[in-house]
Design a protein around this motif. Structure first.
Motif, short mmCIF file in Angstrom:
data_model
loop_
_atom_site.label_atom_id
_atom_site.label_comp_id
_atom_site.label_asym_id
_atom_site.label_seq_id
_atom_site.Cartn_x
_atom_site.Cartn_y
_atom_site.Cartn_z
N UNK A 3 0.51 -1.03 -0.14
CA UNK A 3 -0.06 0.04 0.15
C UNK A 3 1.17 1.42 0.00
N UNK A 4 0.55 2.40 -0.33
CA UNK A 4 1.11 3.65 -0.46
C UNK A 4 -0.04 4.86 0.35
N UNK A 52 -5.36 6.95 5.31
CA UNK A 52 -4.28 7.66 5.86
C UNK A 52 -3.51 8.01 5.16
N UNK A 53 -3.55 9.59 5.96
CA UNK A 53 -2.61 10.73 5.41
C UNK A 53 -2.01 11.34 6.19
N UNK A 80 3.99 0.59 2.40
CA UNK A 80 4.16 -1.37 3.46
C UNK A 80 4.25 -1.63 2.21
N UNK A 81 4.87 -2.78 2.04
CA UNK A 81 5.81 -3.63 1.54
C UNK A 81 6.40 -5.23 2.33
N UNK A 82 5.91 -6.27 1.62
CA UNK A 82 6.17 -7.48 1.76
C UNK A 82 7.72 -7.26 2.78
N UNK A 122 11.20 7.88 -0.28
CA UNK A 122 10.11 7.65 -0.11
C UNK A 122 10.29 6.57 1.27
N UNK A 123 9.43 6.00 2.04
CA UNK A 123 9.46 5.48 3.28
C UNK A 123 9.42 3.66 3.11
N UNK A 124 9.71 2.88 3.04
CA UNK A 124 9.55 1.79 2.92
C UNK A 124 9.81 0.75 4.01
N UNK A 125 8.11 0.10 4.06
CA UNK A 125 8.29 -0.55 5.81
C UNK A 125 7.36 -1.95 5.66
#
Length: 128
Positions: A3-4, A52-53, A80-82, A122-125
């Motif tokens: 998701x983004x 969410x924002x 949010x990524x795997x 970009x934050x990846x979590x």
């Protein structure tokens, strides 16, 4: 599942929060003040329906409360990524600049960040 989440840098997070609450009946889930200046916000989350924002105060010249290797960055995306480490490595290979290496956070989640070639942070979590 991925998701983004949009991450908006605003001139006044307190005013922006009130705007979201008034216009969208947003529920503010989290507000983190900047340690050096508690009147400024380094991170906040608003829920609008199922979305969410994230938002935070920007600096007087459009900078952020947090620095990155490439300035100015005016847009942040929360994704949010795997596998954050794999996404991070793919981004660096594709020409992004490292901002924060993927690391385990206090809550057990994994998170890292990079600035893409177009200036977006970009934050990846992934959750714990």
């Amino acid at each position: 599942m991925s998701s983004v989440t949009p991450y908006l840098m605003v001139d006044d997070a307190t005013v922006f929060r009130a705007f979201l609450e008034q216009v969208f009946e947003a529920e503010i889930k989290e507000v983190v003040p900047l340690a050096q200046d508690p009147m400024r916000t380094i991170h906040a989350e608003a829920r609008i329906g199922d979305s969410a924002v994230f938002f935070a105060d920007s600096g007087p010249t459009g900078g952020r409360c947090l620095s990155s290797p490439t300035e100015p960055v005016h847009v942040q995306m929360w994704s949010a990524v795997p596998d954050p480490a794999a996404a991070y490595e793919r981004a660096i290979t594709a020409g992004a600049h490292p901002a924060a290496p993927v690391a385990v956070q206090e809550d057990g989640s994994r998170m890292g960040a990079f600035v893409d070639p177009f200036g977006t942070l970009w934050w990846v979590t992934a959750p714990a």
